[in-house]
Design an enzyme around this catalytic site. Structure first.
Site, PDB file in Angstrom:
ATOM      1  CG  ASN A   9      28.845  22.057  53.883  1.00 15.38           C
ATOM      2  OD1 ASN A   9      29.504  21.140  54.376  1.00 15.38           O
ATOM      3  ND2 ASN A   9      28.459  23.117  54.576  1.00 15.38           N
ATOM      4  CE  LYS A  11      24.997  22.380  56.215  1.00 10.53           C
ATOM      5  NZ  LYS A  11      24.123  23.367  56.816  1.00 10.53           N
ATOM      6  CG  HIS A  93      29.319  26.793  56.754  1.00 11.19           C
ATOM      7  ND1 HIS A  93      28.333  26.811  57.710  1.00 11.19           N
ATOM      8  CD2 HIS A  93      28.718  26.406  55.605  1.00 11.19           C
ATOM      9  CE1 HIS A  93      27.183  26.445  57.150  1.00 11.19           C
ATOM     10  NE2 HIS A  93      27.396  26.190  55.868  1.00 11.19           N
ATOM     11  CD  GLU A  95      25.949  24.702  59.557  1.00 12.75           C
ATOM     12  OE1 GLU A  95      26.736  23.806  59.229  1.00 12.75           O
ATOM     13  OE2 GLU A  95      24.827  24.856  59.027  1.00 12.75           O
ATOM     14  CD  GLU A 163      26.520  28.874  52.610  1.00  7.86           C
ATOM     15  OE1 GLU A 163      25.984  27.996  51.952  1.00  7.86           O
ATOM     16  OE2 GLU A 163      27.159  28.656  53.664  1.00  7.86           O
ATOM     17  N   GLY A 169      19.511  25.754  55.890  1.00  7.02           N
ATOM     18  CA  GLY A 169      18.803  24.646  56.529  1.00  7.02           C
ATOM     19  C   GLY A 169      17.400  24.983  56.999  1.00  7.02           C
ATOM     20  CB  SER A 209      16.794  26.797  51.771  1.00  8.49           C
ATOM     21  OG  SER A 209      16.862  26.680  53.181  1.00  8.49           O
TER      22      SER A 209
END
Ligand code: PEP
Length: 253
Positions: A9, A11, A93, A95, A163, A169, A209
């Protein structure tokens, strides 16, 4: 029986110059023992799809709208994604759930539209740190799974990515016991809803991660069918060892 999947991904990273990373991966993993997918930003989908033509690499999108077309400035439809040369789409996701207030109901609507257009959906779920610390992880995951996954989900069209939000991240990968617990729970919930045969074919990815140094350990956890990788998927030199670790896991090495 479930083909393993390494999904990257990107992003909101990447311009034309970064297509060279995809070309390198396509060359390095010409005949991979697992599926390899890169989801670049929408602006690169068509060029990335051209880049991987004739190779085993696949290209996906990071989001889509739930409508086939219409007055939705800035959005892209599942059919547009297909037309640009992608076969997968990441949905829900964390985010997008956070930045765009996406609910599980909206993720499910997008997933239904994506399935109608013939895309494979990667539906993301994950608890926040306060959720985990208050012991609510499985409740949250159960609600997100039930709310986000359409009834038409099958092994060939749907992938679930666990996730943990606190692991994305952050450099803090979830502990193997935490991953095993959630993946076991997901398999059980899928079995309850779809029956053993269908549930056994839906792939479960871990994301958060994943790096070359920890990939093999994660891929050894039961019910982990691959990874959704953010930062480490941006460069071939860091994504390639993760793909290789998954290939080894697929070969039982
Ligand atoms: C992600 O973006 O889905 C992700 C898991 O990111 P990272 O690998 O950078 O934690």
């Amino acid at each position: 029986m479930r083909r393993k999947l390494a999904a990257g991904n990107w992003k909101m990273h990447g311009t034309g110059a970064d297509l060279a990373e995809i070309a390198t991966l396509a060359r390095t993993h010409a005949d991979p023992a697992c599926e390899v997918l890169i989801c670049p930003p929408a602006t690169l989908i068509e060029r990335a799809a051209r880049e991987v033509r004739g190779s085993a690499l696949m290209i996906g999108a990071q989001d889509c709208h739930s409508a086939p077309e219409g007055a939705h400035t800035g959005d892209i439809s599942p059919a547009m994604i297909r037309d640009a040369g992608a076969g997968h789409v990441i949905l829900g996701h964390s985010e997008r759930r956070q930045d765009h207030a996406e609910t599980s109901a909206l993720v499910r609507a997008k997933a239904m539209a994506a399935l109608d257009a013939g895309l494979v959906t990667i539906i993301c779920l994950g608890e926040t740190l306060p959720d985990r610390e208050s012991g609510a992880t499985l409740d949250i995951i159960g609600q997100q799974l039930a709310g986000s996954t359409p009834d038409a989900a099958r092994g060939e069209n749907t992938v679930i990515a666990y996730e943990p939000v606190w692991a994305i991240g952050s450099g803090h990968v979830a502990h193997p016991d935490q991953i095993a617990e959630v993946h076991g729970f997901l398999r059980e919930r899928l079995t309850h809803r779809f029956g053993t045969g269908v549930a056994a074919m839906i792939r479960l990815l871990y994301g958060g991660s994943v790096k070359p140094a920890n990939a093999a350990g994660i891929f050894a956890i039961p019910d982990v069918d691959g990874a959704l990788v953010g930062g480490a998927s941006l460069r071939a030199e860091s994504f390639s060892p993760i793909i290789s670790a998954l290939e080894q896991a697929a070969a039982g090495i």
